[in-house]
Design an enzyme around this catalytic site. Structure first.
Site, PDB file in Angstrom:
ATOM      1  N   GLU A 142      -0.399  -0.712  15.897  1.00 34.34           N
ATOM      2  CA  GLU A 142      -1.105   0.521  15.511  1.00 34.34           C
ATOM      3  C   GLU A 142      -2.045   0.973  16.634  1.00 34.34           C
ATOM      4  O   GLU A 142      -2.132   2.165  16.942  1.00 34.34           O
ATOM      5  CB  GLU A 142      -1.902   0.295  14.218  1.00 34.34           C
ATOM      6  CG  GLU A 142      -2.620   1.558  13.760  1.00 34.34           C
ATOM      7  CD  GLU A 142      -3.505   1.337  12.548  1.00 34.34           C
ATOM      8  OE1 GLU A 142      -3.148   0.549  11.652  1.00 34.34           O
ATOM      9  OE2 GLU A 142      -4.575   1.974  12.492  1.00 34.34           O
ATOM     10  N   CYS A 165       0.863  -1.184   0.000  1.00 31.42           N
ATOM     11  CA  CYS A 165       0.000   0.000   0.000  1.00 31.42           C
ATOM     12  C   CYS A 165       0.899   1.233   0.000  1.00 31.42           C
ATOM     13  O   CYS A 165       2.119   1.126   0.201  1.00 31.42           O
ATOM     14  CB  CYS A 165      -0.871  -0.003   1.253  1.00 31.42           C
ATOM     15  SG  CYS A 165       0.120   0.087   2.744  1.00 31.42           S
ATOM     16  N   ASN A 190      -3.792  -7.032   7.979  1.00 32.11           N
ATOM     17  CA  ASN A 190      -4.617  -6.802   6.781  1.00 32.11           C
ATOM     18  C   ASN A 190      -4.699  -8.058   5.919  1.00 32.11           C
ATOM     19  O   ASN A 190      -5.707  -8.321   5.283  1.00 32.11           O
ATOM     20  CB  ASN A 190      -4.143  -5.564   6.016  1.00 32.11           C
ATOM     21  CG  ASN A 190      -2.863  -5.794   5.261  1.00 32.11           C
ATOM     22  OD1 ASN A 190      -2.888  -6.292   4.153  1.00 32.11           O
ATOM     23  ND2 ASN A 190      -1.732  -5.464   5.871  1.00 32.11           N
TER      24      ASN A 190
END
Ligand code: SF4
Length: 281
Positions: A124, A12, A219
């Site tokens: 995160e 990404c 992810n």
């Protein structure tokens, strides 16, 4: 057997950016330290280690050294402590994660409770909670809402950038029943949204699906879960060694996707191995 690679497969924007910042730091004459792995992918970690960036588990004397902050971000206490020890901070936090930090700090300043939809063990999420003075509520399951919710008058909800949108929305619906003044900020990042949208079609249009990425990658896990719910012949692999010939027996098409921290080189090697295995069926 046809092989269809997802358009959104692989790095990404945030991972590309973090790697480019990391590799630039190695051009300086200062030693570069990093707390933990730059992203959750073993091949990328090997490349970063080979470039001379040193992974550390705790801060040391930082004089004359750089501390690279990873794509997932870091909490304020670590950054403050690094500065105290003399490190120069090089911040590779993804701008989309920074935006979540901005939202939660603003909400707290306005006196709102912060609720994070995400995995409490993920870096995160640690980075997000580490922006706040008060404790944030972390929820990862619509069936497990804390009893204390009914005492909250106003709250702002953010989502870990790589969470599954449907799951997040179902949690928000439940929260609305408990909290009168609820602000929902959908902070799932754009690359994750695009990947999750694409993976809704790939399992339906192919006989089997190969999802490529590290077991540590949140992810990639999400892509695997969505795909598997639509096509049970979904397999999660990290390298070509994980592939099994039997998966491709009688298959006319295989869809392939890769998590946001999976390098194209890994995906290409795996596609070549799938081709070889399907030819020798
Ligand atoms: S997955 Fe999203 S938030 Fe995470 S690094 Fe990539 S773009 Fe940034």
């Amino acid at each position: 057997m046809k092989i269809k690679l997802a358009k959104s497969a692989g790095f990404c924007f945030g991972v590309k950016r973090a790697l480019s910042i990391a590799l630039k730091t190695t051009r300086s004459s200062f030693p570069v330290h990093m707390l933990g792995d730059i992203v959750h992918n073993e091949d990328v970690v090997k490349e970063i280690n080979a470039s001379g960036i040193k992974k550390i588990t705790k801060l040391r004397d930082g004089k004359g050294k750089m501390l690279l902050v990873r794509a997932h971000g870091s909490c304020n206490t670590i950054l403050k402590s690094a500065l105290k020890r003399g490190y120069t901070i090089v911040d590779a936090t993804c701008p989309m994660v920074k935006e979540i930090h901005r939202i939660v700090k603003q909400a707290e300043n306005l006196g709102r409770r912060v609720i994070i939809i995400g995995d409490k063990h993920h870096d995160e999420v640690h980075g997000i909670t580490g922006q706040l003075k008060q404790k944030a509520l972390i929820i990862d399951n619509p069936g497990r809402l804390p009893a204390s919710l009914s005492k909250i008058r106003s709250a702002t909800v953010v989502v870990q950038s790589t969470q599954n949108l449907e799951k997040a929305l179902s949690i928000v619906e439940k929260l609305k029943e408990k909290i009168f003044d609820l602000e929902f900020c959908n902070t799932i990042c754009k690359p994750t949204k695009i990947k999750q949208e694409e993976i809704k079609h790939i399992p339906l249009n192919n006989d089997c699906v190969i999802v490529i990425g590290s077991r540590k990658s949140a992810n990639t896990k999400r892509l695997y879960e969505i795909s598997r719910s639509l096509n049970p012949k979904t397999y999660w692999v990290q390298s070509q060694e994980n592939l099994k010939k039997s998966w491709f027996k009688g298959m006319r098409s295989a869809g392939v996707t890769a998590g946001a921290s999976t390098p194209d080189a890994t995906t290409n090697k795996i596609i070549a191995a799938i081709k070889k295995l399907s030819r020798s069926r």
